[in-house]
Enzyme design. Structure first.
Site, PDB file in Angstrom:
ATOM      1  N   SER A 148     -75.075 -82.664 -49.175  1.00 24.51           N
ATOM      2  CA  SER A 148     -74.511 -83.511 -50.226  1.00 24.51           C
ATOM      3  C   SER A 148     -74.976 -84.948 -50.012  1.00 24.51           C
ATOM      4  O   SER A 148     -74.647 -85.573 -49.002  1.00 24.51           O
ATOM      5  CB  SER A 148     -72.978 -83.456 -50.192  1.00 24.51           C
ATOM      6  OG  SER A 148     -72.469 -84.509 -50.989  1.00 24.51           O
ATOM      7  N   HIS A 196     -77.124 -81.172 -53.129  1.00 29.05           N
ATOM      8  CA  HIS A 196     -75.847 -81.202 -53.832  1.00 29.05           C
ATOM      9  C   HIS A 196     -75.571 -82.642 -54.276  1.00 29.05           C
ATOM     10  O   HIS A 196     -75.595 -83.561 -53.452  1.00 29.05           O
ATOM     11  CB  HIS A 196     -74.754 -80.703 -52.879  1.00 29.05           C
ATOM     12  CG  HIS A 196     -73.405 -80.546 -53.487  1.00 29.05           C
ATOM     13  ND1 HIS A 196     -73.023 -79.416 -54.195  1.00 29.05           N
ATOM     14  CD2 HIS A 196     -72.329 -81.366 -53.490  1.00 29.05           C
ATOM     15  CE1 HIS A 196     -71.764 -79.554 -54.594  1.00 29.05           C
ATOM     16  NE2 HIS A 196     -71.314 -80.726 -54.177  1.00 29.05           N
ATOM     17  N   ASP A 241     -72.896 -85.061 -56.130  1.00 25.77           N
ATOM     18  CA  ASP A 241     -71.486 -85.151 -56.522  1.00 25.77           C
ATOM     19  C   ASP A 241     -71.279 -86.218 -57.586  1.00 25.77           C
ATOM     20  O   ASP A 241     -71.366 -87.411 -57.303  1.00 25.77           O
ATOM     21  CB  ASP A 241     -70.639 -85.509 -55.292  1.00 25.77           C
ATOM     22  CG  ASP A 241     -70.489 -84.333 -54.346  1.00 25.77           C
ATOM     23  OD1 ASP A 241     -70.109 -83.242 -54.824  1.00 25.77           O
ATOM     24  OD2 ASP A 241     -70.745 -84.508 -53.138  1.00 25.77           O
ATOM     25  N   MET A 261     -68.820 -88.137 -59.929  1.00 22.49           N
ATOM     26  CA  MET A 261     -67.383 -88.456 -60.055  1.00 22.49           C
ATOM     27  C   MET A 261     -67.208 -89.567 -61.085  1.00 22.49           C
ATOM     28  O   MET A 261     -67.982 -90.530 -61.101  1.00 22.49           O
ATOM     29  CB  MET A 261     -66.833 -88.918 -58.710  1.00 22.49           C
ATOM     30  CG  MET A 261     -67.074 -87.933 -57.574  1.00 22.49           C
ATOM     31  SD  MET A 261     -66.267 -88.474 -56.050  1.00 22.49           S
ATOM     32  CE  MET A 261     -66.945 -87.303 -54.874  1.00 22.49           C
ATOM     33  N   HIS A 319     -72.610 -81.201 -59.109  1.00 22.82           N
ATOM     34  CA  HIS A 319     -71.183 -80.856 -59.085  1.00 22.82           C
ATOM     35  C   HIS A 319     -70.444 -81.900 -59.925  1.00 22.82           C
ATOM     36  O   HIS A 319     -70.268 -83.034 -59.486  1.00 22.82           O
ATOM     37  CB  HIS A 319     -70.719 -80.861 -57.620  1.00 22.82           C
ATOM     38  CG  HIS A 319     -69.268 -80.596 -57.415  1.00 22.82           C
ATOM     39  ND1 HIS A 319     -68.653 -80.768 -56.195  1.00 22.82           N
ATOM     40  CD2 HIS A 319     -68.290 -80.180 -58.268  1.00 22.82           C
ATOM     41  CE1 HIS A 319     -67.379 -80.464 -56.299  1.00 22.82           C
ATOM     42  NE2 HIS A 319     -67.121 -80.114 -57.548  1.00 22.82           N
ATOM     43  N   MET A 376     -67.459 -83.592 -61.158  1.00 22.64           N
ATOM     44  CA  MET A 376     -66.025 -83.827 -60.968  1.00 22.64           C
ATOM     45  C   MET A 376     -65.630 -84.865 -62.014  1.00 22.64           C
ATOM     46  O   MET A 376     -65.377 -86.029 -61.707  1.00 22.64           O
ATOM     47  CB  MET A 376     -65.760 -84.320 -59.534  1.00 22.64           C
ATOM     48  CG  MET A 376     -65.854 -83.210 -58.502  1.00 22.64           C
ATOM     49  SD  MET A 376     -66.069 -83.828 -56.823  1.00 22.64           S
ATOM     50  CE  MET A 376     -67.837 -84.098 -56.826  1.00 22.64           C
ATOM     51  N   MET A 431     -63.547 -75.258 -53.497  1.00 23.77           N
ATOM     52  CA  MET A 431     -63.365 -76.515 -52.763  1.00 23.77           C
ATOM     53  C   MET A 431     -62.445 -76.290 -51.565  1.00 23.77           C
ATOM     54  O   MET A 431     -61.374 -75.691 -51.696  1.00 23.77           O
ATOM     55  CB  MET A 431     -62.715 -77.582 -53.654  1.00 23.77           C
ATOM     56  CG  MET A 431     -63.536 -78.066 -54.842  1.00 23.77           C
ATOM     57  SD  MET A 431     -65.057 -78.923 -54.423  1.00 23.77           S
ATOM     58  CE  MET A 431     -64.522 -80.208 -53.317  1.00 23.77           C
ATOM     59  N   ASP A 451     -67.395 -76.014 -50.499  1.00 16.93           N
ATOM     60  CA  ASP A 451     -67.643 -77.456 -50.489  1.00 16.93           C
ATOM     61  C   ASP A 451     -66.437 -78.210 -49.954  1.00 16.93           C
ATOM     62  O   ASP A 451     -65.343 -78.104 -50.495  1.00 16.93           O
ATOM     63  CB  ASP A 451     -67.944 -77.887 -51.937  1.00 16.93           C
ATOM     64  CG  ASP A 451     -68.315 -79.355 -52.055  1.00 16.93           C
ATOM     65  OD1 ASP A 451     -68.520 -80.016 -51.018  1.00 16.93           O
ATOM     66  OD2 ASP A 451     -68.407 -79.832 -53.206  1.00 16.93           O
TER      67      ASP A 451
END
Ligand code: DX5
Ligand code: ZN
Length: 212
Positions: free
Chosen positions: A9, A34, A36, A38, A67, A69, A138, A170
């Protein structure tokens, strides 16, 4: 059995040296990166948008595992696809009726994942499990890297495994607990601080790969 896939990540990488950091883990044999995303709304933190995905896409050909979020994956997912994402997961908790979104995403060349917070039971995704390509379980409450690994969600792996679905885990994965997670049946391990927080991220990837 397929060997374990490792997804470093980049949340925990040194952003002043993004290109070198990416090259370290790619050269060491990681399977994907990966990323992330957000939005400061679904989770209390803000990270990257499609611009960063397209920049990384220009550094490497490796699959990019985005991913999301975010509260509104319906509105944003195509920007991430167009930026070069190979895999996109979104959260069950963010979307009331995910069927149309999954159908839409599946029409693209995207590997589609459904992500589950630790507290969200498998029953909440039951009707949709067979529609997606993988489930992201998660093992921390999403929002930040470097949190403590939670054991409880591992129980979900066994049930999903029996259904033949690809499982990504994750949150809080380190060399010290990875073996256990692999034994439960995980297919893809995400690790941020467990790789980029180490003095030699490439060596960390190689050691993860030796586990399974
Ligand atoms: C957490 C993110 C994770 C995070 C993992 O909200 O979804 O992908 O980067 O970082 P570590 O491995 O440090 O828990
Ligand atoms: Zn993540």
């Amino acid at each position: 059995m397929n060997s374990i896939m490792i997804a470093p990540s980049i949340l925990s990488c040194d952003f002043t040296r993004l290109k070198e950091e990416v090259e370290k883990v790619v050269d060491a044999g990681c399977d994907m990166l990966h990323i992330d995303v957000m939005d400061g709304h679904f989770v209390p933190n803000i990270t990257f948008g499609p611009l960063l995905v397209s920049a990384i896409r220009r550094i490497t050909d490796i699959p990019l595992d985005v991913h999301l979020m975010i509260s509104d994956p319906k509105f944003y997912w195509q920007s991430f696809r167009d930026a070069g994402a190979s895999m996109i997961s979104f959260h069950r908790e963010a979307v009331k009726s995910p069927k149309d979104l999954i159908d839409d995403m599946k029409k693209s060349e995207i590997t589609v994942g459904f992500a589950l917070n630790p507290a969200t039971p498998l029953e909440d995704i039951q009707p949709f499990i067979q529609l997606v390509d993988f489930i992201l379980v998660m093992t921390v409450v999403p929002g930040f890297g470097g949190q403590k690994f939670m054991e409880e969600p591992l129980k979900k792996i066994k049930v999903l495994k029996e259904m033949g679905i690809t499982i990504e885990i994750d949150g809080g994965i380190k060399l010290s607990n990875a073996k256990k997670v692999i034994e439960y049946g995980a297919d893809i391990l995400v690790s941020g601080t467990g790789i980029f927080g180490q003095s030699d991220p490439g060596e960390a990837v190689r050691r993860f790969k030796l586990l399974g």
